[in-house]
Design a protein around this motif. Structure first.
Motif, PDB file in Angstrom:
ATOM      1  N   ASN A 126      -4.501  14.291 -37.328  1.00  0.00           N
ATOM      2  CA  ASN A 126      -5.695  14.286 -38.200  1.00  0.00           C
ATOM      3  C   ASN A 126      -6.974  14.560 -37.423  1.00  0.00           C
ATOM      4  N   ASP A 127      -6.908  15.542 -36.560  1.00  0.00           N
ATOM      5  CA  ASP A 127      -8.033  15.879 -35.698  1.00  0.00           C
ATOM      6  C   ASP A 127      -9.026  16.783 -36.433  1.00  0.00           C
ATOM      7  N   SER A 128     -10.213  16.897 -35.864  1.00  0.00           N
ATOM      8  CA  SER A 128     -11.187  17.865 -36.352  1.00  0.00           C
ATOM      9  C   SER A 128     -11.431  18.869 -35.231  1.00  0.00           C
ATOM     10  N   ALA A 129     -11.872  20.061 -35.607  1.00  0.00           N
ATOM     11  CA  ALA A 129     -12.148  21.093 -34.612  1.00  0.00           C
ATOM     12  C   ALA A 129     -13.229  20.636 -33.643  1.00  0.00           C
ATOM     13  N   GLU A 130     -14.253  19.989 -34.178  1.00  0.00           N
ATOM     14  CA  GLU A 130     -15.351  19.529 -33.313  1.00  0.00           C
ATOM     15  C   GLU A 130     -14.862  18.543 -32.265  1.00  0.00           C
ATOM     16  N   GLU A 131     -14.053  17.584 -32.663  1.00  0.00           N
ATOM     17  CA  GLU A 131     -13.563  16.580 -31.709  1.00  0.00           C
ATOM     18  C   GLU A 131     -12.624  17.205 -30.688  1.00  0.00           C
ATOM     19  N   CYS A 132     -11.789  18.135 -31.112  1.00  0.00           N
ATOM     20  CA  CYS A 132     -10.902  18.826 -30.175  1.00  0.00           C
ATOM     21  C   CYS A 132     -11.711  19.636 -29.173  1.00  0.00           C
ATOM     22  N   TRP A 133     -12.736  20.325 -29.661  1.00  0.00           N
ATOM     23  CA  TRP A 133     -13.623  21.108 -28.787  1.00  0.00           C
ATOM     24  C   TRP A 133     -14.235  20.205 -27.709  1.00  0.00           C
ATOM     25  N   LYS A 134     -14.688  19.033 -28.122  1.00  0.00           N
ATOM     26  CA  LYS A 134     -15.291  18.086 -27.175  1.00  0.00           C
ATOM     27  C   LYS A 134     -14.273  17.618 -26.140  1.00  0.00           C
ATOM     28  N   ARG A 135     -13.034  17.342 -26.577  1.00  0.00           N
ATOM     29  CA  ARG A 135     -12.003  16.887 -25.638  1.00  0.00           C
ATOM     30  C   ARG A 135     -11.674  17.970 -24.622  1.00  0.00           C
ATOM     31  N   ILE A 136     -11.575  19.211 -25.090  1.00  0.00           N
ATOM     32  CA  ILE A 136     -11.291  20.305 -24.157  1.00  0.00           C
ATOM     33  C   ILE A 136     -12.433  20.424 -23.152  1.00  0.00           C
ATOM     34  N   ALA A 137     -13.660  20.404 -23.631  1.00  0.00           N
ATOM     35  CA  ALA A 137     -14.814  20.499 -22.728  1.00  0.00           C
ATOM     36  C   ALA A 137     -14.808  19.364 -21.712  1.00  0.00           C
ATOM     37  N   SER A 138     -14.489  18.169 -22.170  1.00  0.00           N
ATOM     38  CA  SER A 138     -14.520  17.027 -21.249  1.00  0.00           C
ATOM     39  C   SER A 138     -13.451  17.148 -20.163  1.00  0.00           C
ATOM     40  N   LEU A 139     -12.334  17.796 -20.459  1.00  0.00           N
ATOM     41  CA  LEU A 139     -11.314  18.002 -19.426  1.00  0.00           C
ATOM     42  C   LEU A 139     -11.888  18.778 -18.243  1.00  0.00           C
ATOM     43  N   PHE A 140     -12.712  19.755 -18.542  1.00  0.00           N
ATOM     44  CA  PHE A 140     -13.233  20.612 -17.484  1.00  0.00           C
ATOM     45  C   PHE A 140     -14.517  20.082 -16.887  1.00  0.00           C
ATOM     46  N   HIS A 141     -15.322  19.411 -17.664  1.00  0.00           N
ATOM     47  CA  HIS A 141     -16.530  18.808 -17.098  1.00  0.00           C
ATOM     48  C   HIS A 141     -16.160  17.642 -16.201  1.00  0.00           C
ATOM     49  N   ASP A 142     -15.164  16.849 -16.600  1.00  0.00           N
ATOM     50  CA  ASP A 142     -14.702  15.746 -15.764  1.00  0.00           C
ATOM     51  C   ASP A 142     -14.068  16.272 -14.484  1.00  0.00           C
ATOM     52  N   ASN A 143     -13.259  17.330 -14.586  1.00  0.00           N
ATOM     53  CA  ASN A 143     -12.620  17.910 -13.405  1.00  0.00           C
ATOM     54  C   ASN A 143     -13.655  18.457 -12.433  1.00  0.00           C
ATOM     55  N   LYS A 144     -14.721  19.026 -12.934  1.00  0.00           N
ATOM     56  CA  LYS A 144     -15.770  19.566 -12.074  1.00  0.00           C
ATOM     57  C   LYS A 144     -16.385  18.445 -11.244  1.00  0.00           C
ATOM     58  N   HIS A 145     -16.656  17.320 -11.886  1.00  0.00           N
ATOM     59  CA  HIS A 145     -17.233  16.172 -11.186  1.00  0.00           C
ATOM     60  C   HIS A 145     -16.257  15.663 -10.131  1.00  0.00           C
ATOM     61  N   LEU A 146     -14.977  15.536 -10.476  1.00  0.00           N
ATOM     62  CA  LEU A 146     -13.985  15.048  -9.535  1.00  0.00           C
ATOM     63  C   LEU A 146     -13.833  15.991  -8.341  1.00  0.00           C
ATOM     64  N   ARG A 147     -13.901  17.312  -8.599  1.00  0.00           N
ATOM     65  CA  ARG A 147     -13.781  18.284  -7.531  1.00  0.00           C
ATOM     66  C   ARG A 147     -14.963  18.162  -6.564  1.00  0.00           C
ATOM     67  N   VAL A 148     -16.166  17.951  -7.075  1.00  0.00           N
ATOM     68  CA  VAL A 148     -17.338  17.784  -6.218  1.00  0.00           C
ATOM     69  C   VAL A 148     -17.178  16.540  -5.356  1.00  0.00           C
ATOM     70  N   VAL A 149     -16.723  15.451  -5.951  1.00  0.00           N
ATOM     71  CA  VAL A 149     -16.518  14.205  -5.193  1.00  0.00           C
ATOM     72  C   VAL A 149     -15.493  14.435  -4.110  1.00  0.00           C
ATOM     73  N   HIS A 150     -14.412  15.152  -4.448  1.00  0.00           N
ATOM     74  CA  HIS A 150     -13.350  15.421  -3.469  1.00  0.00           C
ATOM     75  C   HIS A 150     -13.890  16.271  -2.311  1.00  0.00           C
ATOM     76  N   LEU A 151     -14.711  17.272  -2.613  1.00  0.00           N
ATOM     77  CA  LEU A 151     -15.264  18.133  -1.585  1.00  0.00           C
ATOM     78  C   LEU A 151     -16.236  17.395  -0.672  1.00  0.00           C
ATOM     79  N   GLU A 152     -16.941  16.420  -1.219  1.00  0.00           N
ATOM     80  CA  GLU A 152     -17.893  15.650  -0.417  1.00  0.00           C
ATOM     81  C   GLU A 152     -17.204  14.722   0.561  1.00  0.00           C
ATOM     82  N   ASN A 153     -15.982  14.331   0.268  1.00  0.00           N
ATOM     83  CA  ASN A 153     -15.243  13.409   1.146  1.00  0.00           C
ATOM     84  C   ASN A 153     -14.558  14.127   2.232  1.00  0.00           C
TER      85      ASN A 153
END
Length: 153
Positions: A126-153
């Motif tokens: 029972n998903d909505s397109a808007e909520e799915c769009w947000k979840r997909i975006a968060s997968l990549f925005h979160d990964n970007k942050h994690l990658r920066v943290v990993h590179l700094e270490n």
């Protein structure tokens, strides 16, 4: 010879008629909306989004372009100006079946244009397109942050 006027012989308006504020019946508008005619998502969004974050920007831009082309961008990105918000609310209220069907089409397009791994991560009952769009975006925005943290270490 008299001709009868039926839904089949009457020129039909599209969803854009709702956006411009003209009145359209649900049956008529849902028959010809261009989003309902998409049968090969790979031909309009040739990028399959996978866990490679370098593809996210390309995929999201291509997806938003197609959403604009088919007049369903408001299903993934809510309008921000007052007039557009009111129009979207009116469409949802006056023709909820059409809105729901279009939202499902947008979900199908997202599901068909992502990898199986991403699909498994974002698929919700029972998903909505808007909520799915947000979840997909968060997968990549979160990964970007994690990658920066990993590179700094």
């Amino acid at each position: 010879m008299a001709t009868s006027t039926t839904a089949e012989s009457t020129p039909l308006s599209t969803y854009s008629s709702h956006v411009t504020g003209t009145s359209v019946s649900t049956a008529a508008s849902s028959k010809i909306h261009s989003a309902f005619t998409i049968n090969n998502v790979k031909s309009i969004i040739p990028v399959t989004l996978d866990n490679d974050s370098s593809l996210y920007l390309s995929w999201s831009i291509l997806f938003m372009v197609q959403a604009r082309v088919h007049n369903v961008l408001d299903h993934i990105i809510p309008p921000t100006d007052v007039k557009a918000m009111q129009i979207a609310t009116d469409v949802k209220t006056n023709d909820p079946d059409l809105w729901s069907r279009l939202d499902s089409v947008v979900l199908q397009l997202m599901y068909a244009s992502v990898s199986q791994d991403i699909l498994n991560s974002v698929l919700v009952i029972n998903d909505s397109a808007e909520e799915c769009w947000k979840r997909i975006a968060s997968l990549f925005h979160d990964n970007k942050h994690l990658r920066v943290v990993h590179l700094e270490n």
